[in-house]
Design a protein around this motif. Structure first.
Motif, PDB file in Angstrom:
ATOM      1  N   SER A  55       0.759  -1.189  -0.107  1.00 40.28           N
ATOM      2  CA  SER A  55      -0.104   0.012  -0.054  1.00 40.28           C
ATOM      3  C   SER A  55       0.881   1.204   0.176  1.00 40.28           C
ATOM      4  O   SER A  55       0.610   2.185  -0.579  1.00 40.28           O
ATOM      5  CB  SER A  55      -1.099  -0.023   1.116  1.00 40.28           C
ATOM      6  N   ALA A  56       2.290   1.131   0.827  1.00 37.13           N
ATOM      7  CA  ALA A  56       2.977   2.464   0.820  1.00 37.13           C
ATOM      8  C   ALA A  56       3.269   2.777  -0.542  1.00 37.13           C
ATOM      9  O   ALA A  56       3.349   3.885  -1.033  1.00 37.13           O
ATOM     10  CB  ALA A  56       4.103   2.232   1.649  1.00 37.13           C
ATOM     11  N   GLY A  57       3.961   1.695  -1.337  1.00 33.28           N
ATOM     12  CA  GLY A  57       4.385   1.971  -2.721  1.00 33.28           C
ATOM     13  C   GLY A  57       3.342   2.325  -3.738  1.00 33.28           C
ATOM     14  O   GLY A  57       3.595   3.268  -4.484  1.00 33.28           O
ATOM     15  N   ARG A  87       1.943 -10.607   3.873  1.00 35.22           N
ATOM     16  CA  ARG A  87       2.613 -11.666   3.272  1.00 35.22           C
ATOM     17  C   ARG A  87       2.952 -12.350   4.600  1.00 35.22           C
ATOM     18  O   ARG A  87       3.227 -11.556   5.595  1.00 35.22           O
ATOM     19  CB  ARG A  87       3.650 -11.000   2.548  1.00 35.22           C
ATOM     20  N   ASP A  88       3.379 -13.665   4.471  1.00 39.45           N
ATOM     21  CA  ASP A  88       3.786 -14.429   5.681  1.00 39.45           C
ATOM     22  C   ASP A  88       5.373 -13.778   6.233  1.00 39.45           C
ATOM     23  O   ASP A  88       5.394 -14.053   7.438  1.00 39.45           O
ATOM     24  CB  ASP A  88       3.950 -16.115   5.372  1.00 39.45           C
ATOM     25  N   ASN A  89       5.989 -13.387   5.197  1.00 39.14           N
ATOM     26  CA  ASN A  89       7.387 -12.962   5.687  1.00 39.14           C
ATOM     27  C   ASN A  89       7.395 -11.503   5.797  1.00 39.14           C
ATOM     28  O   ASN A  89       8.446 -10.892   6.505  1.00 39.14           O
ATOM     29  CB  ASN A  89       8.337 -13.481   4.764  1.00 39.14           C
ATOM     30  N   ASP A  90       6.347 -10.753   5.985  1.00 38.40           N
ATOM     31  CA  ASP A  90       6.018  -9.416   6.348  1.00 38.40           C
ATOM     32  C   ASP A  90       4.917  -9.029   6.722  1.00 38.40           C
ATOM     33  O   ASP A  90       4.052  -8.670   6.081  1.00 38.40           O
ATOM     34  CB  ASP A  90       6.531  -8.639   5.299  1.00 38.40           C
ATOM     35  N   ARG A  91       4.445  -9.228   8.323  1.00 37.37           N
ATOM     36  CA  ARG A  91       3.237  -8.949   8.599  1.00 37.37           C
ATOM     37  C   ARG A  91       2.801  -7.481   8.732  1.00 37.37           C
ATOM     38  O   ARG A  91       1.786  -7.001   9.054  1.00 37.37           O
ATOM     39  CB  ARG A  91       2.998  -9.642   9.858  1.00 37.37           C
ATOM     40  N   ARG A  92       3.967  -6.639   8.757  1.00 40.63           N
ATOM     41  CA  ARG A  92       3.611  -5.396   8.898  1.00 40.63           C
ATOM     42  C   ARG A  92       2.964  -4.506   7.744  1.00 40.63           C
ATOM     43  O   ARG A  92       2.309  -3.765   7.899  1.00 40.63           O
ATOM     44  CB  ARG A  92       4.835  -4.566   9.153  1.00 40.63           C
ATOM     45  N   SER A  93       3.481  -5.010   6.492  1.00 38.77           N
ATOM     46  CA  SER A  93       3.041  -4.465   5.360  1.00 38.77           C
ATOM     47  C   SER A  93       1.878  -4.749   4.831  1.00 38.77           C
ATOM     48  O   SER A  93       1.572  -6.060   4.939  1.00 38.77           O
ATOM     49  CB  SER A  93       3.947  -4.341   4.060  1.00 38.77           C
TER      50      SER A  93
END
Length: 168
Positions: A55-57, A87-93
């Motif tokens: 979303s930021a991009g 995404r499993d590897n980046d729960r913050r984004s």
């Protein structure tokens, strides 16, 4: 208006063409009763072009504040045109992707615009030279957009399940 390189006439012509293209897009959306604003539609087109996005991009690409994108995507999500996920590897984004309905809406609008442009070209009796087509391709490339054939290839897979899409 003065432009570098003395291309004032070209810039004026492109500005007029740009106004025509925006008017065409707005008419298409209104005629289809898509209940989507032009900025919302642009968001859908970017997701169709590049696939799922952070979303930021996407906010940066649209040149809007993240809070503006959040509100816009709230509306698109309620209309079942986009989905949010982590995404499993980046729960913050938070990531955004087109739903099949969102992809289909973009395709229908694009095909209608293509039909209208074809009618305009025929009505005006135009037959573009290779030099003219090359000029248009260079403008498309310089603006960061994809050539039409590649764009449709990306559109075709833009609503695939998130796990099967190659992410940036």
């Amino acid at each position: 208006m003065t432009t570098p390189g003395g291309n004032e006439a070209l810039v004026r012509a492109l500005l007029a063409v740009s106004r025509s293209m925006v008017a065409l897009a707005v008419r298409n959306l209104a005629a289809m009763e898509a209940d989507v604003t032009l900025p919302q539609y642009r968001t859908l087109v970017l997701l169709a072009t590049a696939g799922p996005q952070r979303s930021a991009g996407l906010a940066k690409e649209l040149d809007v504040a993240p809070s503006t994108l959040t509100r816009m995507c709230d509306r698109l999500e309620r209309k079942l045109l986009v989905r949010r996920f982590h995404r499993d590897n980046d729960r913050r984004s938070t990531w955004l992707a087109l739903t099949p309905a969102g992809r289909d809406l973009v395709g229908v609008v694009m095909r209608e615009r293509q039909r209208e442009l074809s009618a305009l070209v025929q009505q005006a009796g135009l037959d573009a030279s290779q030099e003219c087509l090359d000029l248009l391709d260079r403008i498309v490339e310089a603006s960061g957009e994809l050539p039409d054939g590649l764009w449709w290839d990306r559109w075709e897979v833009s609503a695939d399940p998130v796990d099967s899409v190659t992410l940036p």
